[in-house]
Design a protein around this motif. Sequence first.
Motif, PDB file in Angstrom:
ATOM      1  N   ALA A   1      22.011  -4.294  35.060  1.00  0.00           N
ATOM      2  CA  ALA A   1      22.829  -4.062  36.246  1.00  0.00           C
ATOM      3  C   ALA A   1      22.824  -2.601  36.675  1.00  0.00           C
ATOM      4  O   ALA A   1      23.452  -2.236  37.674  1.00  0.00           O
ATOM      5  N   LEU A   2      22.104  -1.745  35.941  1.00  0.00           N
ATOM      6  CA  LEU A   2      22.109  -0.311  36.210  1.00  0.00           C
ATOM      7  C   LEU A   2      20.964   0.054  37.131  1.00  0.00           C
ATOM      8  O   LEU A   2      19.808  -0.291  36.895  1.00  0.00           O
ATOM      9  N   ASN A   3      21.276   0.762  38.219  1.00  0.00           N
ATOM     10  CA  ASN A   3      20.266   1.245  39.156  1.00  0.00           C
ATOM     11  C   ASN A   3      20.086   2.739  39.005  1.00  0.00           C
ATOM     12  O   ASN A   3      21.070   3.494  39.035  1.00  0.00           O
ATOM     13  N   LEU A   4      18.830   3.172  38.825  1.00  0.00           N
ATOM     14  CA  LEU A   4      18.524   4.586  38.708  1.00  0.00           C
ATOM     15  C   LEU A   4      17.488   4.961  39.758  1.00  0.00           C
ATOM     16  O   LEU A   4      16.675   4.126  40.171  1.00  0.00           O
ATOM     17  N   PRO A   5      17.523   6.213  40.227  1.00  0.00           N
ATOM     18  CA  PRO A   5      16.542   6.615  41.236  1.00  0.00           C
ATOM     19  C   PRO A   5      15.130   6.521  40.703  1.00  0.00           C
ATOM     20  O   PRO A   5      14.867   6.833  39.544  1.00  0.00           O
ATOM     21  N   GLY A   6      14.222   6.062  41.547  1.00  0.00           N
ATOM     22  CA  GLY A   6      12.828   5.928  41.135  1.00  0.00           C
ATOM     23  C   GLY A   6      11.897   6.318  42.265  1.00  0.00           C
ATOM     24  O   GLY A   6      12.183   7.231  43.027  1.00  0.00           O
ATOM     25  N   ALA A   7      10.778   5.619  42.401  1.00  0.00           N
ATOM     26  CA  ALA A   7       9.822   5.889  43.472  1.00  0.00           C
ATOM     27  C   ALA A   7       9.087   4.598  43.800  1.00  0.00           C
ATOM     28  O   ALA A   7       8.976   3.698  42.972  1.00  0.00           O
ATOM     29  N   GLY A   8       8.581   4.498  45.013  1.00  0.00           N
ATOM     30  CA  GLY A   8       7.992   3.253  45.474  1.00  0.00           C
ATOM     31  C   GLY A   8       6.662   2.904  44.849  1.00  0.00           C
ATOM     32  O   GLY A   8       6.238   1.755  44.907  1.00  0.00           O
ATOM     33  N   HIS A   9       5.969   3.879  44.213  1.00  0.00           N
ATOM     34  CA  HIS A   9       4.623   3.627  43.701  1.00  0.00           C
ATOM     35  C   HIS A   9       4.620   3.087  42.275  1.00  0.00           C
ATOM     36  O   HIS A   9       3.559   2.867  41.707  1.00  0.00           O
ATOM     37  N   LEU A  10       5.784   2.853  41.676  1.00  0.00           N
ATOM     38  CA  LEU A  10       5.838   2.452  40.278  1.00  0.00           C
ATOM     39  C   LEU A  10       5.353   1.021  40.077  1.00  0.00           C
ATOM     40  O   LEU A  10       5.554   0.162  40.942  1.00  0.00           O
ATOM     41  N   PRO A  11       4.735   0.717  38.919  1.00  0.00           N
ATOM     42  CA  PRO A  11       4.447  -0.680  38.584  1.00  0.00           C
ATOM     43  C   PRO A  11       5.755  -1.461  38.490  1.00  0.00           C
ATOM     44  O   PRO A  11       6.820  -0.894  38.232  1.00  0.00           O
ATOM     45  N   THR A  12       5.675  -2.770  38.675  1.00  0.00           N
ATOM     46  CA  THR A  12       6.906  -3.565  38.665  1.00  0.00           C
ATOM     47  C   THR A  12       7.537  -3.620  37.287  1.00  0.00           C
ATOM     48  O   THR A  12       8.741  -3.413  37.120  1.00  0.00           O
ATOM     49  N   ALA A  13       6.743  -3.923  36.266  1.00  0.00           N
ATOM     50  CA  ALA A  13       7.271  -4.058  34.901  1.00  0.00           C
ATOM     51  C   ALA A  13       7.209  -2.714  34.187  1.00  0.00           C
ATOM     52  O   ALA A  13       6.132  -2.139  34.010  1.00  0.00           O
ATOM     53  N   LEU A  14       8.365  -2.214  33.778  1.00  0.00           N
ATOM     54  CA  LEU A  14       8.459  -0.892  33.181  1.00  0.00           C
ATOM     55  C   LEU A  14       9.182  -0.938  31.839  1.00  0.00           C
ATOM     56  O   LEU A  14       9.968  -1.851  31.575  1.00  0.00           O
ATOM     57  N   THR A  15       8.911   0.062  31.009  1.00  0.00           N
ATOM     58  CA  THR A  15       9.750   0.373  29.858  1.00  0.00           C
ATOM     59  C   THR A  15      10.278   1.779  30.080  1.00  0.00           C
ATOM     60  O   THR A  15       9.507   2.698  30.361  1.00  0.00           O
ATOM     61  N   VAL A  16      11.585   1.926  29.989  1.00  0.00           N
ATOM     62  CA  VAL A  16      12.219   3.224  30.213  1.00  0.00           C
ATOM     63  C   VAL A  16      12.764   3.734  28.877  1.00  0.00           C
ATOM     64  O   VAL A  16      13.392   2.977  28.125  1.00  0.00           O
ATOM     65  N   GLY A  17      12.511   4.993  28.581  1.00  0.00           N
ATOM     66  CA  GLY A  17      12.996   5.592  27.349  1.00  0.00           C
ATOM     67  C   GLY A  17      13.840   6.814  27.621  1.00  0.00           C
ATOM     68  O   GLY A  17      13.675   7.481  28.652  1.00  0.00           O
ATOM     69  N   ILE A  18      14.751   7.118  26.694  1.00  0.00           N
ATOM     70  CA  ILE A  18      15.540   8.337  26.788  1.00  0.00           C
ATOM     71  C   ILE A  18      15.891   8.800  25.376  1.00  0.00           C
ATOM     72  O   ILE A  18      16.214   7.991  24.497  1.00  0.00           O
ATOM     73  N   ARG A  19      15.781  10.098  25.137  1.00  0.00           N
ATOM     74  CA  ARG A  19      16.091  10.653  23.823  1.00  0.00           C
ATOM     75  C   ARG A  19      17.605  10.596  23.580  1.00  0.00           C
ATOM     76  O   ARG A  19      18.395  10.716  24.522  1.00  0.00           O
ATOM     77  N   PRO A  20      18.028  10.433  22.319  1.00  0.00           N
ATOM     78  CA  PRO A  20      19.470  10.361  22.022  1.00  0.00           C
ATOM     79  C   PRO A  20      20.255  11.569  22.517  1.00  0.00           C
ATOM     80  O   PRO A  20      21.422  11.446  22.890  1.00  0.00           O
ATOM     81  N   GLU A  21      19.645  12.764  22.531  1.00  0.00           N
ATOM     82  CA  GLU A  21      20.377  13.954  22.976  1.00  0.00           C
ATOM     83  C   GLU A  21      20.606  13.984  24.483  1.00  0.00           C
ATOM     84  O   GLU A  21      21.346  14.840  24.988  1.00  0.00           O
ATOM     85  N   HIS A  22      19.981  13.058  25.213  1.00  0.00           N
ATOM     86  CA  HIS A  22      20.170  12.993  26.658  1.00  0.00           C
ATOM     87  C   HIS A  22      21.033  11.803  27.081  1.00  0.00           C
ATOM     88  O   HIS A  22      21.011  11.379  28.230  1.00  0.00           O
ATOM     89  N   VAL A  23      21.778  11.264  26.117  1.00  0.00           N
ATOM     90  CA  VAL A  23      22.758  10.209  26.390  1.00  0.00           C
ATOM     91  C   VAL A  23      24.147  10.838  26.308  1.00  0.00           C
ATOM     92  O   VAL A  23      24.464  11.544  25.345  1.00  0.00           O
ATOM     93  N   ARG A  24      24.959  10.617  27.314  1.00  0.00           N
ATOM     94  CA  ARG A  24      26.311  11.171  27.365  1.00  0.00           C
ATOM     95  C   ARG A  24      27.341  10.059  27.198  1.00  0.00           C
ATOM     96  O   ARG A  24      27.167   8.963  27.745  1.00  0.00           O
TER      97      ARG A  24
END
Length: 356
Positions: free
Chosen positions: A261-284
């Motif tokens: 349910a979370l929407n994040l800014p992206g770009a129109g050229h992205l492939p449809t199926a993605l894996t998104v990663g984030i390092r633990p120190e960048h989680v608030r």
Amino acid sequence: MSAVSLQGVDISYGSVDVVRNLDLDIKAGEFVVFVGPSGCGKSTTLRLIAGLEEGRAGHVSIGGRVVNDVDPARRDVAMVFQNYALFPHMSVADNISFGMRLRGEAKGKIAASVADVARMVGLQDHLHKRPGALSGGQRQRVALARAIVRKPAVFLFDEPLSNLDAEFRAAMRYELSKLHRELGSTMIYVTHDQVEAMTMGDRIAVLAPLKQAGRSNLMQFGTPEEVYHRPANLFVAKFIGSPPMNFFEARAEGGSIRIGALNLPGAGHLPTALTVGIRPEHVRLGAGDGPSIAGTIEGVENLGHEKLWFIATAEGRIVARTSDSAGHGVGENVAVHLVADRLHVFDRTTGDRVEV
């Protein structure tokens, strides 16, 4: 010191390919670390450079000279092994000087060289002892001294610290880095320990087993900062980092990246199926700007200088790293914020990094 180059290297054991299509250019005087899980071909590649393995295809060059058909003793390399490989019946001084004595060098030169290298590695008070009277760290220093006294063009290290306990490993990491600065020699170091790779290497070659790698074992070759902050693919992103990166299945929809349910800014050229990663120190955790995911704290590890938070969410478990003493507790419901400009986006089909 000499540059080392691998071009189109393939290594097989019978019908089983171990290394395929490996290209690496290591600069003269550089400290390069081969890192990866078991079976990725890192030690096999090191042994190929030393002349202890034969390649099925490709070229190995040291100092601009192709050495495929050159005897190991004539490649001007010195190798330090995991198990020290010392002579138990010889003194430290005799172990260090063994190669020099074998080559028939003058006694005065041998004595001066042994004294110099012993001071360099802190063994000057142990030259009369036998290896059995030394600690593991001291024995590894003897193996290092034996390699240094040869003054080779290239040093090769095959997991030399894996038999040491944590305290000695940390000390020896420092000693090896200091030694590299003093000698200015080309050094190639094999390890499965990413801490060793990140703290010691000028550049890191991340290798993967062929069943995961595909075309080549080499997943990424770059500085520690490049490998950590801009992993080239999912394999590198998953392997480098402790605790590991958080991952989410995502989809590109219009100009956004949707994670549940979370929407994040992206770009129109992205492939449809993605894996998104984030390092633990960048989680608030808690109050913050931007979109968030609702979560419940399942556990916390207090490491003194930082805390690791384990949070259950609808998108799976998320690990956050904080350096503050945030007053959250186990069982508490919290808002989990992902720092949008720290996201790593990968094509789920190919595993390759996608620039947003």
